[in-house]
Enzyme design. Structure first.
Site, PDB file in Angstrom:
ATOM      1  N   ASP A 147      -5.683  63.191  16.232  1.00  0.00           N
ATOM      2  CA  ASP A 147      -5.191  63.493  14.888  1.00  0.00           C
ATOM      3  C   ASP A 147      -6.222  64.351  14.171  1.00  0.00           C
ATOM      4  OD1 ASP A 147      -4.316  63.524  12.259  1.00  0.00           O
ATOM      5  OD2 ASP A 147      -4.020  61.366  12.114  1.00  0.00           O
ATOM      6  N   ARG A 163       7.634  73.945   6.140  1.00  0.00           N
ATOM      7  CA  ARG A 163       7.790  72.900   7.151  1.00  0.00           C
ATOM      8  C   ARG A 163       7.151  73.315   8.481  1.00  0.00           C
ATOM      9  NH1 ARG A 163       8.240  67.569   8.317  1.00  0.00           N
ATOM     10  NH2 ARG A 163       9.678  67.154  10.023  1.00  0.00           N
ATOM     11  N   SER A 196      -0.070  57.986   7.327  1.00  0.00           N
ATOM     12  CA  SER A 196      -0.234  59.254   6.608  1.00  0.00           C
ATOM     13  C   SER A 196      -0.167  59.005   5.102  1.00  0.00           C
ATOM     14  CB  SER A 196       0.841  60.239   7.082  1.00  0.00           C
ATOM     15  OG  SER A 196       0.515  61.547   6.703  1.00  0.00           O
ATOM     16  N   HIS A 209      -1.358  63.663  14.865  1.00  0.00           N
ATOM     17  CA  HIS A 209      -1.097  62.841  13.676  1.00  0.00           C
ATOM     18  C   HIS A 209       0.223  62.082  13.784  1.00  0.00           C
ATOM     19  CE1 HIS A 209      -1.268  61.639   9.524  1.00  0.00           C
ATOM     20  NE2 HIS A 209      -0.136  62.241   9.253  1.00  0.00           N
ATOM     21  N   ASP A 210       1.253  62.726  14.315  1.00  0.00           N
ATOM     22  CA  ASP A 210       2.573  62.102  14.384  1.00  0.00           C
ATOM     23  C   ASP A 210       2.635  60.932  15.358  1.00  0.00           C
ATOM     24  OD1 ASP A 210       3.969  63.326  12.417  1.00  0.00           O
ATOM     25  OD2 ASP A 210       5.213  64.581  13.719  1.00  0.00           O
TER      26      ASP A 210
END
Lengths: 396, 396
Positions: A326, A230, A160, A359-360
């Site tokens: 992602d 967040r 990232s 993505h994570d």
């Protein structure tokens, strides 16, 4: 003028790591035109540097990460964010390599950022902190490595925003980077990603406790705004498939919907938890500055708009990794990096990993990523002559 | 007890439309178990009802839409949200059909919702308004149609939440729906979509001006929170490709980045505009209630968890439409509807339209959608015997 202590007490962010003051004689010249110095960089190391200082790996963290990559986080008590990757016998093998991970400039875990005291005023920087870029972060890391006496990095790796730093390292200091691994990254931040960041920033600005950035002096923190930021961002780190698999429409500790606004659904409860725990460990102004640095990242713009030019003549070995699910840094954006590297006749491999984790995935237990990166790093280590016990001196 | 007038004055939401009071003798029994009555429904009509009342089309609006589908919006002064679809000679032909579009229950354009006065207290409902469902909205529309003397709808059509209402109409009143067109919709709200809605709600809750839902009595509106909710949602209505095409990384009225937090990028400026204009026309509590209704929507759950059972024996003709770049209600979720309809042996066609415009494509100039729907509606009209001038009486 006496320095007022910050009214919000936070646990020691350094923990078992280190902090060094840099830029005292020669300041860091920032992209915005200002000079920063002195400034501090907080960092952790794992493994041991070998005799010829050729086994160093720089791990670059993502937006909300920090230097505690492979050791217990001093604020949350949780394991390091890349404990799956870094350790004895792991992909980033602490028995063979010396790993450095530094909190980025602008961060809130001990490196100089808006939360820290401005030596010129004795007060927290707040919005007086200069707006920084990914290149500024990398230049600060380079000064840290100078301080540690490490001229060449065996490898720079990160996911990232960490991948953005990897690309900037390869662009700014090609002779200092033997191998580079940008994971789930991009050479420039997309319009959609800028938009999501702007939503997060607006949520923070909207919180009256933000106090135009001066909250620390008022003894408050804009926790509601930061939590909303967040929550919005967290959705983008996952995939629809992962959310469906993990939560679906399952209810949270109840047998039926309540016809109200409580967290009926598990996914709501999960998001609220993500928001409320984040504010315990992260600074709202840091969130503004670091998201802005990502928005500003456009590597090709540093070289006349042609990304290939950035890498012309590079001898660095690249391994670009993306994940099928992602949608924040999707495969096409990673392929743009690969295409530019190919156009620059660079040494590049590319792997798209099949996963539904979004993505994570780079932070998670992803066996195909582990085996891919283990193969690449071990191969590079062999070429670099780092495989023999004699050459690294890191075995205990 | 005297009724305090709402401290926030808003323009007349009815405009050239109508408003009717319903549920005075027989209240609306809500899914939550409460009875609502009397209540009001604000609506617009276009075209003329024919003699045998067989040419009515109900248009269902989406989350932030309203009844002003094809006429100037009385608050914003902008054209109706579906002016491209509805009009003389258009897909929904006002020369041939009688179109009804009603503000949903819980809305803020004249139908009873949290902004309206609770007759029991003389104060705005606020959070005392009962939590409503898509089925409640549809049941209120059915009572409106009873009031208008329309027993059978030639067609029910709508996109997004409008599509949910279409599906609910076909499920609850199969004998009243000759043709049904759910566009860019789903038979249940996904975990990811619930998550995005929850972020928007949290943004509203976090605004101190929300006053636990009681802002109208305090003469304030939670405009910052509602704007953040709108900005987050708005991103989900577009596609990454559309954002890239429209804005990319273009700067807003400047030649270079400013190293600050102003809207350097056009996409930021656009988002801020979306947020600030939305709060001029929409009520924050309505946003809470309507998003909740969408979250709660799970049509299969109304029939033992089997979606096909919902449509067993249906004689309605369905046309399901999705868009390739819609990631909010992606094609697979639309196909789930089609699969269930096929399993129920229903009459269903399905078209996935190639576009990069994302979820909002249903509101935009999308020629393939127009031709698809014109074909479907004209074909149904022929079967229904609505094509001759003599049978509809709507020609002027």
């Amino acid at each position: 003028m006496s320095a007022a202590p910050p009214a919000i007490s936070t646990p020691d962010p350094i923990g078992p790591g280190h902090r060094v003051t840099l830029g005292e004689t020669l300041p860091l010249h920032l992209d915005c035109g200002l000079d920063l110095g002195p400034y501090q960089v907080a960092y952790c190391t794992y493994g041991r540097l070998n005799a010829d200082k050729s086994n160093a790996i720089l791990v670059c963290h993502a937006l909300t990460g920090d230097q505690h990559a492979a050791s217990t986080h001093p604020v949350t008590g949780k394991p390091g964010w890349w404990g799956t990757m870094i350790g004895p016998g792991k992909v980033i093998d602490t028995d063979r390599f010396f790993i450095v991970c530094a909190n980025v400039l602008g961060g809130c875990m001990g490196s100089t950022g808006p939360k820290e005291i401005n030596p010129a005023t004795g007060q927290p920087y707040g919005l007086n902190f200069p707006v920084i870029t990914i290149r500024d972060m990398v230049n600060a890391q380079a000064m840290l490595l100078d301080h540690l006496g490490i001229r060449e990095l065996f490898c720079v790796i990160g996911g990232s925003m960490g991948g953005m730093q990897v690309l900037q390292w390869a662009a700014s200091y090609p002779e200092r980077v033997f191998a580079a691994v940008p994971i789930a990254s991009a050479a420039r931040h997309s319009a959609q990603n800028i938009a999501f960041h702007e939503v997060g920033r607006q949520a923070i600005y909207s919180d009256p406790d933000w106090r135009e950035g001066g909250y620390l002096a008022h003894g408050v923190i804009p926790k509601n705004g930061l939590a909303v930021a967040r929550m919005a961002a967290h959705i983008t780190y996952l995939s629809e498939a992962a959310l469906h698999r993990k939560f679906g429409r399952n209810l949270q500790n109840r047998e039926r919907i309540t016809y109200g606004f409580e967290a009926d659904f598990q996914v709501e409860s999960y998001l609220r938890h993500q928001g409320s725990t984040f504010v315990e460990r992260f600074d709202a102004n840091s969130y503004l500055y670091i998201t802005r640095a990502m928005d500003y990242f456009d590597l090709a713009a540093q070289s006349g708009g042609n990304l290939a030019n950035v890498f012309k003549g590079s001898k660095t070995r690249f391994c670009v990794v993306s994940f099928t699910s992602d949608w924040l840094f999707p495969t096409p954006e990673n392929k743009e990096i690969v295409r530019a590297l190919n156009a620059a006749a660079a040494n590049v491999s590319f792997v798209e990993i099949e996963t539904d984790k979004g993505h994570d995935a780079f932070l998670l237990d992803e066996p195909e990523m582990f085996s891919t990166l283990k193969g690449f790093i071990d191969g590079c280590a062999e070429v670099r002559g780092l495989n023999g016990n004699s050459s690294n001196g890191a075995r205990s």
